[in-house]
Design a protein around this motif. Sequence first.
Motif, PDB file in Angstrom:
ATOM      1  N   ALA A  69       0.828  -1.208   0.000  1.00 17.50           N
ATOM      2  CA  ALA A  69       0.000   0.000   0.000  1.00 17.50           C
ATOM      3  C   ALA A  69       0.861   1.256   0.000  1.00 17.50           C
ATOM      4  O   ALA A  69       0.363   2.357   0.139  1.00 17.50           O
ATOM      5  CB  ALA A  69      -0.922  -0.009   1.216  1.00 17.50           C
ATOM      6  N   GLY A  70       2.173   1.088  -0.112  1.00 16.49           N
ATOM      7  CA  GLY A  70       3.084   2.227  -0.072  1.00 16.49           C
ATOM      8  C   GLY A  70       4.137   2.007   0.986  1.00 16.49           C
ATOM      9  O   GLY A  70       4.314   0.886   1.477  1.00 16.49           O
ATOM     10  N   ASN A  71       4.835   3.066   1.343  1.00 14.68           N
ATOM     11  CA  ASN A  71       5.925   2.970   2.319  1.00 14.68           C
ATOM     12  C   ASN A  71       5.660   3.837   3.537  1.00 14.68           C
ATOM     13  O   ASN A  71       4.964   4.849   3.457  1.00 14.68           O
ATOM     14  CB  ASN A  71       7.248   3.383   1.686  1.00 14.68           C
ATOM     15  N   PHE A  72       6.256   3.433   4.658  1.00 13.28           N
ATOM     16  CA  PHE A  72       6.172   4.174   5.917  1.00 13.28           C
ATOM     17  C   PHE A  72       7.541   4.136   6.568  1.00 13.28           C
ATOM     18  O   PHE A  72       8.225   3.115   6.527  1.00 13.28           O
ATOM     19  CB  PHE A  72       5.135   3.537   6.861  1.00 13.28           C
ATOM     20  N   THR A  73       7.950   5.239   7.182  1.00 12.69           N
ATOM     21  CA  THR A  73       9.233   5.307   7.877  1.00 12.69           C
ATOM     22  C   THR A  73       9.008   5.796   9.299  1.00 12.69           C
ATOM     23  O   THR A  73       8.425   6.859   9.513  1.00 12.69           O
ATOM     24  CB  THR A  73      10.200   6.274   7.154  1.00 12.69           C
ATOM     25  N   TYR A  74       9.451   4.995  10.278  1.00 15.00           N
ATOM     26  CA  TYR A  74       9.468   5.455  11.659  1.00 15.00           C
ATOM     27  C   TYR A  74      10.616   6.454  11.798  1.00 15.00           C
ATOM     28  O   TYR A  74      11.695   6.240  11.254  1.00 15.00           O
ATOM     29  CB  TYR A  74       9.740   4.296  12.621  1.00 15.00           C
ATOM     30  N   VAL A  75      10.384   7.561  12.517  1.00 13.35           N
ATOM     31  CA  VAL A  75      11.440   8.547  12.742  1.00 13.35           C
ATOM     32  C   VAL A  75      11.670   8.728  14.237  1.00 13.35           C
ATOM     33  O   VAL A  75      10.769   8.521  15.049  1.00 13.35           O
ATOM     34  CB  VAL A  75      11.098   9.917  12.108  1.00 13.35           C
TER      35      VAL A  75
END
Length: 133
Positions: A69-75
């Motif tokens: 469904a796309g990308n996610f980045t924890y910051v």
Amino acid sequence: GTSLVLEGSGFLVGYGVTSIPFSLGGGCTVNLVQSNNTYLVCTTLASIPAVVGVSQEVLVDMGGALVSAGNFTYVDISAEHLEPATGPALGGTLVTIWGSGFTDGTGTSRIVVAGIDVPCTLLPDYTNTRLEC
């Protein structure tokens, strides 16, 4: 956690879809009340240290097949300084917080003071490093 909204079609809400895994670890829990077959709302779980700062795929179960469904980045988010450090008990003091990682993708962040949500805005003149509340 961070709220994610996924739009599409054929989501199996109500048929056992209660969480969405991320490719390298972590994921999010689906809010079944706010979601339907074309719209998923979920809240991210805590990340594992190895995936902070790494973009990873959000995988949705579409009847046994995992679909990206796309990308996610924890910051990493940190607050290093706030000013002023005191104010009247009646409230109303404008506070500036310096740190890093202050963004949820919309330019606003959530701050809680003494159990009360305080609206804050990410200031555009500093890249993700200064909030005004």
